[in-house]
Design a protein around this motif. Structure first.
Motif, PDB file in Angstrom:
ATOM      1  N   SER A  49      -0.813 -40.821 -33.346  1.00 37.15           N
ATOM      2  CA  SER A  49       0.522 -40.561 -33.899  1.00 37.15           C
ATOM      3  C   SER A  49       0.910 -41.635 -34.913  1.00 37.15           C
ATOM      4  CB  SER A  49       1.566 -40.527 -32.781  1.00 37.15           C
ATOM      5  OG  SER A  49       2.859 -40.531 -33.357  1.00 37.15           O
ATOM      6  N   ARG A  50       1.290 -41.208 -36.093  1.00 42.29           N
ATOM      7  CA  ARG A  50       1.719 -42.193 -37.095  1.00 42.29           C
ATOM      8  C   ARG A  50       3.112 -42.715 -36.763  1.00 42.29           C
ATOM      9  NH1 ARG A  50       2.825 -37.469 -40.218  1.00 42.29           N
ATOM     10  NH2 ARG A  50       5.061 -37.355 -40.569  1.00 42.29           N
ATOM     11  N   LEU A  51       3.760 -42.099 -35.750  1.00 42.50           N
ATOM     12  CA  LEU A  51       5.093 -42.564 -35.338  1.00 42.50           C
ATOM     13  C   LEU A  51       5.027 -43.648 -34.259  1.00 42.50           C
ATOM     14  CD1 LEU A  51       7.015 -39.146 -35.228  1.00 42.50           C
ATOM     15  CD2 LEU A  51       6.708 -40.730 -37.136  1.00 42.50           C
ATOM     16  N   ASN A  52       3.827 -44.013 -33.849  1.00 46.26           N
ATOM     17  CA  ASN A  52       3.711 -45.153 -32.925  1.00 46.26           C
ATOM     18  C   ASN A  52       4.338 -46.367 -33.588  1.00 46.26           C
ATOM     19  OD1 ASN A  52       2.398 -44.066 -30.657  1.00 46.26           O
ATOM     20  ND2 ASN A  52       0.400 -44.173 -31.659  1.00 46.26           N
ATOM     21  N   CYS A  53       5.223 -47.011 -32.885  1.00 47.49           N
ATOM     22  CA  CYS A  53       5.995 -48.080 -33.524  1.00 47.49           C
ATOM     23  C   CYS A  53       6.112 -49.295 -32.593  1.00 47.49           C
ATOM     24  CB  CYS A  53       7.379 -47.526 -33.883  1.00 47.49           C
ATOM     25  SG  CYS A  53       8.319 -48.590 -34.951  1.00 47.49           S
ATOM     26  N   THR A  62      -2.857 -47.902 -34.158  1.00 48.13           N
ATOM     27  CA  THR A  62      -3.022 -46.765 -35.077  1.00 48.13           C
ATOM     28  C   THR A  62      -3.434 -47.252 -36.461  1.00 48.13           C
ATOM     29  OG1 THR A  62      -1.276 -45.639 -33.835  1.00 48.13           O
ATOM     30  CG2 THR A  62      -1.884 -44.682 -35.963  1.00 48.13           C
ATOM     31  N   ILE A  88       0.745 -34.581 -30.015  1.00 48.65           N
ATOM     32  CA  ILE A  88       0.109 -35.087 -31.237  1.00 48.65           C
ATOM     33  C   ILE A  88      -0.250 -33.860 -32.079  1.00 48.65           C
ATOM     34  CG2 ILE A  88      -1.779 -36.477 -32.192  1.00 48.65           C
ATOM     35  CD1 ILE A  88       0.144 -38.049 -30.377  1.00 48.65           C
ATOM     36  N   ASN A  90      -0.712 -31.774 -35.944  1.00 43.58           N
ATOM     37  CA  ASN A  90      -0.887 -31.772 -37.406  1.00 43.58           C
ATOM     38  C   ASN A  90      -0.110 -30.601 -38.013  1.00 43.58           C
ATOM     39  OD1 ASN A  90      -2.452 -29.541 -36.867  1.00 43.58           O
ATOM     40  ND2 ASN A  90      -4.399 -30.479 -37.442  1.00 43.58           N
ATOM     41  N   GLY A 101       7.942 -30.381 -36.558  1.00 46.47           N
ATOM     42  CA  GLY A 101       7.320 -31.388 -37.412  1.00 46.47           C
ATOM     43  C   GLY A 101       5.925 -31.725 -36.961  1.00 46.47           C
ATOM     44  N   GLU A 102       5.262 -32.556 -37.753  1.00 45.99           N
ATOM     45  CA  GLU A 102       3.943 -33.028 -37.360  1.00 45.99           C
ATOM     46  C   GLU A 102       3.981 -34.548 -37.346  1.00 45.99           C
ATOM     47  OE1 GLU A 102       1.982 -34.590 -39.899  1.00 45.99           O
ATOM     48  OE2 GLU A 102       3.569 -34.269 -41.363  1.00 45.99           O
ATOM     49  N   ASN A 103       3.026 -35.163 -36.661  1.00 47.87           N
ATOM     50  CA  ASN A 103       3.079 -36.620 -36.543  1.00 47.87           C
ATOM     51  C   ASN A 103       1.711 -37.280 -36.613  1.00 47.87           C
ATOM     52  OD1 ASN A 103       2.114 -35.717 -34.131  1.00 47.87           O
ATOM     53  ND2 ASN A 103       3.436 -36.964 -32.842  1.00 47.87           N
ATOM     54  N   ASP A 105      -1.373 -39.273 -37.872  1.00 50.00           N
ATOM     55  CA  ASP A 105      -1.613 -40.257 -38.917  1.00 50.00           C
ATOM     56  C   ASP A 105      -2.654 -39.683 -39.886  1.00 50.00           C
ATOM     57  OD1 ASP A 105      -1.367 -43.474 -39.437  1.00 50.00           O
ATOM     58  OD2 ASP A 105      -3.353 -42.699 -39.980  1.00 50.00           O
TER      59      ASP A 105
END
Lengths: 130, 119
Positions: A49-53, A62, A88, A90, A101-103, A105
């Motif tokens: 996930s590109r939303l891992n923060c 990531t 997760i 696409n 939405g998609e997330n 990375d």
């Protein structure tokens, strides 16, 4: 020199497996080996996930995977079945399942378990990090 | 050249997803004509019990998929007699998909496989 693939099933948020996998991958590359594919399965897909923060003073798994894969030209593949269960997603799957939405990375791709089998057939070794 | 694969089930079903996820790997690899051994050791022997009712727990029952192993050409399905005995289980409690084996034979199968999976 050998060709390796990795299977990563470790949860990025609660176990050390992903960190170990990255260290192992870096060492392989440093020693001149080739990595064909890193396949993420079970809780391992959560790293895609590109939303891992994570907090700014903590390691971003990531981004580290993404940078390593782009620099050394190997694939980061997450299993579609377990990825979707864990949110997760696409763009294709978001569209197909009417999600908002998609997330994923952009350095990762979502694909089937056949990619794990193919990685096995085309690698000298497959090492699991769980 | 076909490569061989040992898949080790060592956890009881439903407390985690490892049984189901290993099954998916087994069936997919079988579709690629790999030579596969499914090995049930430790608490993994519980995977093969008949009459599982995980719907009570709102979990999906994956146990019937073990019956498909043979259909997918996975003929080596071994269960550890020592681990059954330790858990006071007899072979009659299991689905008729596996052969009774022992640690020695199972270890040999693992040693002779190109790849080994355990989740």
């Amino acid at each position: 020199m050998a060709t390796f693939s990795l299977l990563v099933t470790a949860n990025p948020h609660s176990s050390q497996g992903q960190f170990s996998a990255i260290q192992f991958a870096k060492t392989l590359l440093h020693q001149g080996h080739v990595i064909k594919r890193v396949f993420f399965y079970a809780d391992g897909v959560l790293v895609a996930s590109r939303l891992n923060c994570p907090p700014s003073d903590e390691y971003n798994l990531t981004k580290t995977w993404a940078k390593l894969a782009i620099t050394h030209d190997f694939e980061l593949t997450a299993c579609v079945t377990v990825a979707m269960k864990r949110g997760i997603i696409n763009a294709t799957e978001a569209d197909r399942n009417a999600l908002t939405g998609e997330n994923i990375d952009p350095a990762f791709e979502i694909s089937g378990l056949g990619q794990l089998t193919e990685a096995m057939l085309e690698s000298d070794r497959l090492v699991t990090f769980g | 050249m076909s490569k061989s694969l040992a898949i080790i089930f060592n956890k009881a079903p439903y407390g985690n997803q490892s049984g189901r996820e290993l099954l998916d790997i087994a069936l997919m690899a079988a579709a690629f004509d790999m030579e596969i051994s499914a090995l049930f050791i430790g608490d993994g022997v519980y995977q093969l019990l008949t009459n599982q009712q995980p719907d009570i727990l709102h979990m999906k029952n994956h146990s019937s998929t073990y019956k498909a192993l043979e259909l997918y050409g996975i003929e080596t399905v071994l269960v550890s007699s020592e681990d059954l005995e330790q858990r006071r289980l007899s072979e009659s409690r299991l689905m008729p998909v596996s052969s009774l084996s022992n640690h020695k034979q199972i270890n040999k199968t693992i040693a002779e496989s190109d790849f080994v999976f355990m989740l």
